[in-house]
Design a protein around this motif. Structure first.
Motif, PDB file in Angstrom:
ATOM      1  N   LYS A  31     157.215 145.706 122.136  1.00 37.67           N
ATOM      2  CA  LYS A  31     157.559 147.293 122.167  1.00 37.67           C
ATOM      3  C   LYS A  31     158.819 147.748 122.652  1.00 37.67           C
ATOM      4  O   LYS A  31     159.699 148.454 122.454  1.00 37.67           O
ATOM      5  N   TRP A  32     158.666 147.166 124.048  1.00 38.23           N
ATOM      6  CA  TRP A  32     160.043 147.661 124.701  1.00 38.23           C
ATOM      7  C   TRP A  32     161.484 147.018 124.098  1.00 38.23           C
ATOM      8  O   TRP A  32     162.454 147.772 124.178  1.00 38.23           O
ATOM      9  N   MET A  33     161.305 145.836 123.680  1.00 40.71           N
ATOM     10  CA  MET A  33     162.521 145.294 122.966  1.00 40.71           C
ATOM     11  C   MET A  33     162.677 146.154 121.865  1.00 40.71           C
ATOM     12  O   MET A  33     163.986 146.624 121.473  1.00 40.71           O
ATOM     13  N   VAL A  61     162.102 149.498 121.147  1.00 46.03           N
ATOM     14  CA  VAL A  61     162.606 150.781 121.469  1.00 46.03           C
ATOM     15  C   VAL A  61     163.926 150.666 121.942  1.00 46.03           C
ATOM     16  O   VAL A  61     164.894 151.456 121.606  1.00 46.03           O
ATOM     17  N   SER A  62     164.428 149.596 122.563  1.00 52.84           N
ATOM     18  CA  SER A  62     165.616 149.429 123.165  1.00 52.84           C
ATOM     19  C   SER A  62     166.768 149.482 121.967  1.00 52.84           C
ATOM     20  O   SER A  62     167.998 149.952 122.495  1.00 52.84           O
ATOM     21  N   ASN A  63     166.357 149.045 120.893  1.00 52.66           N
ATOM     22  CA  ASN A  63     167.541 148.907 119.873  1.00 52.66           C
ATOM     23  C   ASN A  63     167.025 149.745 118.654  1.00 52.66           C
ATOM     24  O   ASN A  63     167.437 149.715 117.796  1.00 52.66           O
ATOM     25  N   LYS A  64     166.244 150.836 119.085  1.00 53.26           N
ATOM     26  CA  LYS A  64     165.894 151.922 117.941  1.00 53.26           C
ATOM     27  C   LYS A  64     165.240 150.956 116.768  1.00 53.26           C
ATOM     28  O   LYS A  64     165.634 151.447 115.593  1.00 53.26           O
TER      29      LYS A  64
END
Lengths: 300, 249
Positions: free
Chosen positions: A95-97, A99-102
């Motif tokens: 999930k964080w990955m 979010v980091s690249n939209k």
């Protein structure tokens, strides 16, 4: 397309990567082959902008990795399956990955499904087996649906089923037109996975060619011949082929002419043969032969 | 904003921040309860005596937020997702600082409320500016401390090393400097955690009084001390960011 031009990485006196140039093309699985410590991982880290080259450069479709706006959408990489916080769930890690690249968070469930981790998505990654960790790493690489994929030793520690799965998976990715670059220290593995090969040893390029060509060049056929009249036979055969002697049992090792022809020559000269066996050089032997000079640590 | 969201997910999807927050709050509030129960008279600034203990835990939280990323390699995964290392690390620092600030406020008002519950008769009304700074300022002090801890974490990369440096520095070193004859107290006037304490003090002695007592004579106003403390933290962070950018991940 990945292009390395005179890439170098030196640590003090040690030349981890030395003057390495190669091209990795889309639509094919390209194997990155070399013994342990040959500089494969270092090269991959430089492609991904984690390590700064001492000299030369490496680009992805003409751009440095650091210039990519949302890199996960362009390049997916699995360098080390252990790069996950052990207390974080598989889903939270992806999930964080995302979010980091939209990347839409719904994609997280998709990639978990693709690698077959849906059922353990909420479990802590620290409890995963090596095979599950590799799958999670692959899920991370696929997250941005990237055109370029890098895998560093993806089959290490996998069971045969997992190896087969990864192999077929990489072929599918290449068939979809993606650039797939995968490293390994096992030629036998690469022979079944890669269509192109980039072979390195001690940081230097040894060969860049198709796997087929590489294997044909590397594994030359030869014929073992044993005869009570070995000396005489040898004298006759040297006119037609290269003949050496097996150091162990003194059998003749003939390169350059097929077994059939050797048999005919022997018959013409009325020489008795005790053995006439065609041999195919093993892939691993050939690879070891080729990289012998460039293996960093030898066992004695 | 995206990067802040990323770092927020990362921080709160592991357990250590919850443990650190709980420990920090429990220690400070518990300390306040002990003091309130045993002291003859309880003043506002006495209720805050435990905040220095809690700060140490928050420093550990800040360092861990970075060093665990190096320990488990997730920092590389982060730099793959966000090649601009400076913005990724600044976002992390910001998230950790905000969390530390919130913990600081909970610690401060929690400690104050605990004392009030135990000694309802004590005059604990927060009515002067100095008292407000003493209580509400704890959050600021923690937030800045967290920035400093993150910077040390980036530079050292190992949990044990970073935590040791932060503990020795904040708990021991700055106090020990005072032992050095003559110059000790002069140096202390320019040490960051000493200045942080100066910022929080309710009734700091005047310069003349300090001089007469041979104590630390702060050259800065109390807000000046906070600015100085923040300046040190930010300078250290800038150094850490430059190093992280140059270093192979």
């Amino acid at each position: 397309m990945i292009q390395a031009v005179r890439l170098r990485k030196h640590y003090g006196q040690t030349k981890a990567v030395d003057d390495l140039s190669f091209v990795v093309r889309p639509g094919r699985v390209t194997g990155f082959l070399g013994p342990n410590g040959a500089g494969k991982s270092t090269t991959m880290r430089m492609i991904l902008g984690l390590d700064t080259p001492t000299g030369g450069d490496v680009t992805i479709d003409g751009k440095y990795y650091s210039e990519l706006k949302q890199p996960l959408r362009k390049v997916g990489a699995l360098l080390d399956a252990k790069w996950v916080h052990p207390n974080r769930s598989a889903r939270a890690h992806l999930k964080w990955m995302a979010v980091s690249n939209k990347i839409p968070v719904s994609r997280v469930n998709e990639v978990l499904e693709i690698v077959g981790l849906t059922e353990v998505a909420h479990k802590k990654a620290g409890g995963f087996s090596l095979g599950m960790s590799q799958r999670l790493g692959i899920a991370g690489a696929l997250l941005g649906d990237p055109e370029v994929l890098l895998f560093d030793e993806p089959v290490n520690g996998l069971d045969p089923e997992g190896i087969l799965w990864i192999r077929q998976f990489m072929h599918r990715l290449a068939d979809e037109g993606r650039t797939v670059f995968v490293s390994s220290h096992l030629l036998s593995e690469m022979a079944q996975t890669a269509q192109d090969l980039i072979v390195i040893g001690k940081g230097k390029l040894i060969s860049q060619t198709t796997t087929e060509q590489f294997i044909a060049d590397a594994t030359q056929d030869h014929v073992r011949v044993r005869s009570p009249h070995a000396l005489k036979l040898r004298e006759i055969l040297v006119a037609h082929a290269t003949v050496t002697e097996d150091a162990v049992d003194g059998a003749l090792v003939v390169h350059g002419i097929p077994a059939q022809q050797i048999g005919e020559i022997a018959a013409e000269n009325q020489i008795v043969l005790h053995e006439l066996s065609p041999q195919r050089g093993s892939l691993e032997e050939a690879f070891m032969q080729l990289t012998k000079e460039s293996v960093e640590y030898h066992a004695h | 904003m995206t990067l802040l969201a990323v770092e927020r997910i990362k921080l709160f999807s592991t357990r250590s921040p919850y443990w650190c927050a709980a420990l920090a709050i429990a220690m400070a509030v518990g300390f306040s309860a002990l003091l309130a129960a045993n002291a003859e008279t309880v003043s506002v600034d006495l209720t805050q005596a435990g905040s220095r203990l809690a700060l140490v835990v928050v420093l550990v939280l800040g360092a861990l937020a970075v060093t665990t990323e190096y320990r488990f390699g997730t920092i590389r995964a982060t730099f793959l997702a966000v090649p601009n290392r400076t913005s990724a690390l600044v976002a992390k620092t910001a998230v950790v600082a905000v969390v530390a600030g919130v913990i600081g406020e909970v610690v401060a008002f929690g400690s104050w409320a605990m004392a009030k519950v135990i000694k309802p008769s004590a005059d604990l009304a927060i009515n002067s500016g100095a008292e407000w700074r003493n209580v509400a300022g704890v959050g600021l002090m923690f937030a800045i401390g967290a920035v400093l801890a993150v910077a040390v974490g980036i530079l050292v990369r190992q949990t044990a090393g970073a935590v040791a440096i932060l503990l020795v520095w904040s708990m021991l070193l700055e106090n020990l400097v005072g032992i050095i004859p003559k110059v000790g107290v002069k140096i202390q006037a320019w040490l960051p955690f000493m200045n942080a304490d100066h910022f929080l003090a309710v009734n700091p002695p005047s310069q003349a009084e300090s001089e007469a007592a041979g104590a630390v004579v702060y050259k800065l106003s109390q807000w000046g001390s906070l600015g100085y403390y923040a300046g040190i933290a930010i300078a250290l962070l800038v150094v850490a960011l430059v190093v992280a950018k140059r270093r192979d991940a």
